[in-house]
Design a protein around this motif. Structure first.
Motif, short mmCIF file in Angstrom:
data_model
loop_
_atom_site.label_atom_id
_atom_site.label_comp_id
_atom_site.label_asym_id
_atom_site.label_seq_id
_atom_site.Cartn_x
_atom_site.Cartn_y
_atom_site.Cartn_z
N LYS A 130 0.85 -1.18 0.00
CA LYS A 130 0.00 0.00 0.00
C LYS A 130 0.89 1.23 0.00
CE LYS A 130 -2.43 -0.98 3.67
NZ LYS A 130 -3.43 -0.87 4.74
N ILE A 131 0.68 2.12 -0.95
CA ILE A 131 1.39 3.39 -1.01
C ILE A 131 0.47 4.45 -0.42
CG2 ILE A 131 2.57 5.06 -2.47
CD1 ILE A 131 2.81 2.82 -4.58
N ILE A 132 0.85 4.99 0.70
CA ILE A 132 0.06 6.01 1.36
C ILE A 132 0.63 7.38 1.00
CG2 ILE A 132 -0.94 6.79 3.54
CD1 ILE A 132 -1.56 3.86 2.80
N THR A 133 -0.16 8.18 0.31
CA THR A 133 0.29 9.52 -0.08
C THR A 133 -0.49 10.57 0.71
OG1 THR A 133 -1.29 9.97 -1.86
CG2 THR A 133 0.63 8.60 -2.40
N SER A 134 -0.21 11.81 0.43
CA SER A 134 -0.92 12.90 1.10
C SER A 134 -2.39 12.92 0.73
CB SER A 134 -0.28 14.25 0.72
OG SER A 134 1.10 14.24 0.94
N ASN A 135 -2.72 12.32 -0.44
CA ASN A 135 -4.09 12.43 -0.94
C ASN A 135 -4.85 11.11 -1.05
OD1 ASN A 135 -3.59 15.26 -1.52
ND2 ASN A 135 -2.41 14.54 -3.30
N GLU A 136 -4.12 10.00 -1.13
CA GLU A 136 -4.81 8.74 -1.40
C GLU A 136 -4.00 7.53 -0.95
OE1 GLU A 136 -5.18 8.08 -5.65
OE2 GLU A 136 -3.33 9.19 -6.01
N GLU A 137 -4.65 6.37 -1.01
CA GLU A 137 -4.00 5.09 -0.71
C GLU A 137 -4.10 4.22 -1.95
OE1 GLU A 137 -5.28 1.25 1.88
OE2 GLU A 137 -5.07 3.11 3.03
N ILE A 138 -2.95 3.75 -2.43
CA ILE A 138 -2.90 2.98 -3.68
C ILE A 138 -2.34 1.60 -3.38
CG2 ILE A 138 -1.96 2.87 -6.01
CD1 ILE A 138 -1.52 5.98 -5.66
N GLN A 139 -3.05 0.57 -3.80
CA GLN A 139 -2.59 -0.80 -3.58
C GLN A 139 -2.01 -1.37 -4.87
OE1 GLN A 139 -4.50 -3.70 -0.80
NE2 GLN A 139 -5.07 -4.74 -2.68
N VAL A 140 -0.81 -1.91 -4.80
CA VAL A 140 -0.16 -2.47 -5.98
C VAL A 140 0.40 -3.85 -5.67
CG1 VAL A 140 0.46 -0.21 -6.91
CG2 VAL A 140 2.05 -1.37 -5.41
N ARG A 141 0.48 -4.67 -6.70
CA ARG A 141 1.02 -6.02 -6.52
C ARG A 141 2.52 -5.99 -6.76
NH1 ARG A 141 -1.34 -11.02 -6.12
NH2 ARG A 141 -0.03 -12.79 -6.69
N GLU A 142 3.26 -5.48 -5.79
CA GLU A 142 4.72 -5.42 -5.84
C GLU A 142 5.28 -5.72 -4.46
OE1 GLU A 142 6.87 -2.37 -7.93
OE2 GLU A 142 5.03 -1.63 -8.88
#
Length: 228
Positions: free
Chosen positions: A159-171
């Motif tokens: 999970k990449i947590i940024t200032s604006n959103e949470e993005i889930q990637v298969r890495e």
């Protein structure tokens, strides 16, 4: 472009290797060196990706020369002596060409270095870019490094947590370690990488980043303290 030098005390060998390299579009000769001392000076003053290295040379033998380099370029050995092959591979050479070698055998060797250098250059370019792309939900998303708060590994995903959103990637989290600058991002736990600029406070084994709390793993705490 792969920048190369030739180290050989025989001018015929220089002519053959340079002729083979001239037939390839992405090879650029930095210098023809006729002994290891000359080569040391060249490597010290120039960017060199690849060395074609003869072993039996005056002043300093090929492998002795290689052992003097702290961060050696990629090396393809070119020699008439097969008995030194094992020692060469122990020194992480790319390939071992026995003289005389034809263009087909030469091409097989340089194809290995082409792949390695291109991969390393791509990784270096990613580290100096302002952003990178990830694939999530069948689309490519561009993420600015400055906006990342932290990255969390969860099973086969991150999970990449940024200032604006949470993005889930298969890495894997190790994939992100290769992309991120070690000056700006720290791995603080086997499952967490944090952005230095977004750390609000560190208390005990916990890091505060905006409204989030990130744990610090025991094996990472001493290293983190030294970095900060």
């Amino acid at each position: 472009m792969i920048k190369y030098i030739i180290i050989d005390d025989e001018s015929v060998a220089h002519d053959i290797i340079r002729g083979y390299c001239d037939a390839l579009p992405n090879f650029s000769l930095v210098q023809s060196c006729y002994d290891a001392i000359e080569a040391l000076e060249c490597i010290r003053n120039n960017k060199v990706d690849l060395v074609f290295l003869d072993l039996n040379m005056p002043k300093l033998k090929g492998f002795d020369f290689l052992k003097t380099l702290q961060h050696p370029p990629k090396v393809i050995v070119t020699t008439a002596y097969q008995e030194h092959a094992l020692e060469g591979y122990e020194l992480n050479i790319v390939d071992y060409l026995l003289k005389p070698f034809g263009f087909d055998r030469f091409l097989k060797a340089v194809n290995k270095i082409d792949i390695k250098v291109n991969l390393e250059n791509e990784q270096e370019e990613r580290k100096h870019s302002d952003s990178f792309f990830v694939k999530s939900n069948k689309k490519l998303i561009q993420i600015n490094f400055d906006e990342i708060l932290f990255i969390e590994a969860t099973g086969n995903y991150c999970k990449i947590i940024t200032s604006n959103e949470e993005i889930q990637v298969r890495e894997k989290i190790s994939d992100f370690l290769e992309r991120l600058s070690t000056n700006n991002f720290y791995q603080v736990h086997k499952s967490f990488i944090v952005s230095k600029k977004h750390i609000k406070a560190i208390e005990g084994n916990r890091i505060s980043i905006e409204d989030y709390i990130v744990p610090i793993g025991k094996m990472y705490k001493n290293a983190l303290t030294k970095l900060l």
